[in-house]
Design a protein around this motif. Structure first.
Motif, PDB file in Angstrom:
ATOM      1  N   PHE A  56      42.337 -35.668  43.065  1.00  0.00           N
ATOM      2  CA  PHE A  56      42.445 -34.215  42.961  1.00  0.00           C
ATOM      3  C   PHE A  56      43.769 -33.844  42.309  1.00  0.00           C
ATOM      4  N   GLN A  57      43.868 -32.604  41.853  1.00  0.00           N
ATOM      5  CA  GLN A  57      45.108 -32.087  41.284  1.00  0.00           C
ATOM      6  C   GLN A  57      46.005 -31.580  42.410  1.00  0.00           C
ATOM      7  N   LEU A  58      47.079 -32.259  42.638  1.00  0.00           N
ATOM      8  CA  LEU A  58      48.059 -31.844  43.644  1.00  0.00           C
ATOM      9  C   LEU A  58      49.021 -30.850  43.002  1.00  0.00           C
ATOM     10  N   GLU A  59      49.201 -29.709  43.644  1.00  0.00           N
ATOM     11  CA  GLU A  59      50.123 -28.679  43.160  1.00  0.00           C
ATOM     12  C   GLU A  59      51.239 -28.505  44.171  1.00  0.00           C
ATOM     13  N   VAL A  60      52.468 -28.681  43.707  1.00  0.00           N
ATOM     14  CA  VAL A  60      53.643 -28.569  44.577  1.00  0.00           C
ATOM     15  C   VAL A  60      54.727 -27.798  43.825  1.00  0.00           C
ATOM     16  N   PRO A  61      55.755 -27.314  44.535  1.00  0.00           N
ATOM     17  CA  PRO A  61      56.888 -26.708  43.829  1.00  0.00           C
ATOM     18  C   PRO A  61      57.517 -27.722  42.873  1.00  0.00           C
ATOM     19  N   ASP A  62      57.916 -27.260  41.692  1.00  0.00           N
ATOM     20  CA  ASP A  62      58.556 -28.165  40.730  1.00  0.00           C
ATOM     21  C   ASP A  62      59.937 -28.550  41.262  1.00  0.00           C
ATOM     22  N   PHE A  63      60.023 -29.770  41.769  1.00  0.00           N
ATOM     23  CA  PHE A  63      61.245 -30.229  42.426  1.00  0.00           C
ATOM     24  C   PHE A  63      62.215 -30.896  41.467  1.00  0.00           C
ATOM     25  N   ARG A  64      61.849 -31.037  40.205  1.00  0.00           N
ATOM     26  CA  ARG A  64      62.704 -31.759  39.261  1.00  0.00           C
ATOM     27  C   ARG A  64      64.058 -31.083  39.040  1.00  0.00           C
ATOM     28  N   PRO A  65      64.131 -29.751  38.857  1.00  0.00           N
ATOM     29  CA  PRO A  65      65.458 -29.124  38.739  1.00  0.00           C
ATOM     30  C   PRO A  65      66.309 -29.293  39.997  1.00  0.00           C
ATOM     31  N   PHE A  66      65.664 -29.203  41.173  1.00  0.00           N
ATOM     32  CA  PHE A  66      66.385 -29.394  42.435  1.00  0.00           C
ATOM     33  C   PHE A  66      66.962 -30.805  42.508  1.00  0.00           C
ATOM     34  N   CYS A  67      66.160 -31.792  42.132  1.00  0.00           N
ATOM     35  CA  CYS A  67      66.629 -33.180  42.165  1.00  0.00           C
ATOM     36  C   CYS A  67      67.787 -33.395  41.199  1.00  0.00           C
ATOM     37  N   LYS A  68      67.695 -32.791  40.014  1.00  0.00           N
ATOM     38  CA  LYS A  68      68.771 -32.925  39.026  1.00  0.00           C
ATOM     39  C   LYS A  68      70.061 -32.313  39.549  1.00  0.00           C
ATOM     40  N   GLN A  69      69.969 -31.149  40.179  1.00  0.00           N
ATOM     41  CA  GLN A  69      71.149 -30.475  40.707  1.00  0.00           C
ATOM     42  C   GLN A  69      71.800 -31.256  41.840  1.00  0.00           C
ATOM     43  N   ASN A  70      70.984 -32.002  42.584  1.00  0.00           N
ATOM     44  CA  ASN A  70      71.498 -32.703  43.764  1.00  0.00           C
ATOM     45  C   ASN A  70      71.611 -34.209  43.571  1.00  0.00           C
ATOM     46  N   GLY A  71      71.421 -34.678  42.351  1.00  0.00           N
ATOM     47  CA  GLY A  71      71.588 -36.094  42.056  1.00  0.00           C
ATOM     48  C   GLY A  71      70.581 -36.987  42.759  1.00  0.00           C
ATOM     49  N   LEU A  72      69.331 -36.508  42.899  1.00  0.00           N
ATOM     50  CA  LEU A  72      68.296 -37.259  43.601  1.00  0.00           C
ATOM     51  C   LEU A  72      67.241 -37.743  42.608  1.00  0.00           C
ATOM     52  N   LEU A  88      46.917 -33.169  54.006  1.00  0.00           N
ATOM     53  CA  LEU A  88      47.992 -33.967  53.427  1.00  0.00           C
ATOM     54  C   LEU A  88      48.572 -33.272  52.198  1.00  0.00           C
ATOM     55  N   ALA A  89      47.705 -32.788  51.317  1.00  0.00           N
ATOM     56  CA  ALA A  89      48.180 -32.089  50.119  1.00  0.00           C
ATOM     57  C   ALA A  89      48.993 -30.863  50.490  1.00  0.00           C
ATOM     58  N   GLU A  90      48.512 -30.100  51.463  1.00  0.00           N
ATOM     59  CA  GLU A  90      49.233 -28.905  51.899  1.00  0.00           C
ATOM     60  C   GLU A  90      50.592 -29.272  52.496  1.00  0.00           C
ATOM     61  N   SER A  91      50.626 -30.342  53.270  1.00  0.00           N
ATOM     62  CA  SER A  91      51.860 -30.744  53.932  1.00  0.00           C
ATOM     63  C   SER A  91      52.907 -31.221  52.928  1.00  0.00           C
ATOM     64  N   ILE A  92      52.485 -31.964  51.908  1.00  0.00           N
ATOM     65  CA  ILE A  92      53.431 -32.435  50.890  1.00  0.00           C
ATOM     66  C   ILE A  92      54.110 -31.239  50.230  1.00  0.00           C
ATOM     67  N   GLY A  93      53.307 -30.270  49.802  1.00  0.00           N
ATOM     68  CA  GLY A  93      53.874 -29.090  49.153  1.00  0.00           C
ATOM     69  C   GLY A  93      54.788 -28.301  50.065  1.00  0.00           C
ATOM     70  N   ALA A  94      54.385 -28.125  51.317  1.00  0.00           N
ATOM     71  CA  ALA A  94      55.182 -27.350  52.263  1.00  0.00           C
ATOM     72  C   ALA A  94      56.510 -28.044  52.565  1.00  0.00           C
ATOM     73  N   ARG A  95      56.474 -29.362  52.693  1.00  0.00           N
ATOM     74  CA  ARG A  95      57.697 -30.103  52.984  1.00  0.00           C
ATOM     75  C   ARG A  95      58.676 -30.037  51.821  1.00  0.00           C
ATOM     76  N   ILE A  96      58.160 -30.138  50.608  1.00  0.00           N
ATOM     77  CA  ILE A  96      59.028 -30.040  49.433  1.00  0.00           C
ATOM     78  C   ILE A  96      59.649 -28.649  49.365  1.00  0.00           C
ATOM     79  N   ALA A  97      58.837 -27.610  49.575  1.00  0.00           N
ATOM     80  CA  ALA A  97      59.351 -26.242  49.540  1.00  0.00           C
ATOM     81  C   ALA A  97      60.427 -26.022  50.591  1.00  0.00           C
ATOM     82  N   GLN A  98      60.229 -26.573  51.778  1.00  0.00           N
ATOM     83  CA  GLN A  98      61.218 -26.417  52.850  1.00  0.00           C
ATOM     84  C   GLN A  98      62.524 -27.090  52.497  1.00  0.00           C
ATOM     85  N   THR A  99      62.442 -28.290  51.914  1.00  0.00           N
ATOM     86  CA  THR A  99      63.662 -28.999  51.524  1.00  0.00           C
ATOM     87  C   THR A  99      64.419 -28.229  50.440  1.00  0.00           C
ATOM     88  N   MET A 100      63.691 -27.695  49.473  1.00  0.00           N
ATOM     89  CA  MET A 100      64.328 -26.959  48.380  1.00  0.00           C
ATOM     90  C   MET A 100      64.957 -25.660  48.864  1.00  0.00           C
TER      91      MET A 100
END
Length: 214
Positions: free
Chosen positions: A26-42, A200-212
């Motif tokens: 399936f197509q998993l849709e999550v917040p784009d975490f790439r800018p966050f990772c770049k800003q935080n060196g992750l 699982l798909a919902e949880s992945i997206g929610a966890r990423i959003a919470q971290t960001m």
């Protein structure tokens, strides 16, 4: 195991199948975490892996295994995934999970470097006890491909009880701040339905959003 007893009849039904596995892409849709990772060196892969594995751990149906002929619920599992070694051959990274994101990433990077440097196949399950072999989730990422589906190599379908996840190339940046990729989830249908893959798909997206947002 009270929740499992509510679906034991479903497990018994699917366990009688020659192939009791369900495999959904399936197509998993999550917040784009790439800018966050770049800003935080992750590193993006290790950041995403952290949220995938902790999302799995938070859904009981993905924690069921079969041990000595009976269904059990494991409490935790190894963090592991496939890498390419220096010869461009498959190898396995493995390390102990942790709740701390930065420590998880550090362990994951170190495990990846070890597996990449080894010409021998390492971190197989042969040296583990029968119980510890059940404490696993199979993870593979193929960032070169727009993945549409996958069939995993399986020694024996009937006795296979370990969830397997795969994903491919991330989508280009989107105006709505979202990121998509094809994710494939395979699990024993006696434990996992399509609904649990949705959770699982919902949880992945929610966890990423919470971290960001933190």
């Amino acid at each position: 195991m009270q929740n499992f007893e509510k679906r034991r009849d479903r497990y018994n039904a699917f366990a009688s199948f020659e192939n009791p596995l369900v495999n959904l892409s399936f197509q998993l849709e999550v917040p784009d975490f790439r800018p966050f990772c770049k800003q935080n060196g992750l590193p993006t892969f290790h950041f995403f892996l952290y949220h995938v594995l902790h999302a799995i751990k938070g859904i009981e149906n993905f924690m069921y295994r079969v041990h000595k002929g009976e269904v059990i619920r494991i409490e935790d599992f190894w963090a592991s995934y496939t890498v390419l070694n220096q010869d461009k051959n498959l190898n396995f990274a493995r390390f102990v999970m942790t709740e701390d994101l930065k420590e998880f990433v550090a362990r994951s990077v170190a495990a990846s470097q070890e597996a990449e440097a080894s010409t021998k196949l390492i971190n197989t399950s042969e040296a583990l006890s029968e119980y510890d072999q059940r404490r696993n989730v199979h993870i593979t990422c193929m960032p070169w491909l727009n993945l549409s589906a996958i069939e995993h190599p399986i020694y024996e379908h009937k006795s296979y009880d370990i969830p397997s996840l795969a994903w491919g190339r991330y989508s280009p940046p989107r105006d709505d701040g979202k990121l998509t990729m094809t994710m494939a989830v395979q699990a024993h249908h006696g434990f996992v339905d399509g609904y649990h893959v949705h959770l699982l798909a919902e949880s992945i997206g929610a966890r990423i959003a919470q971290t960001m947002a933190s």
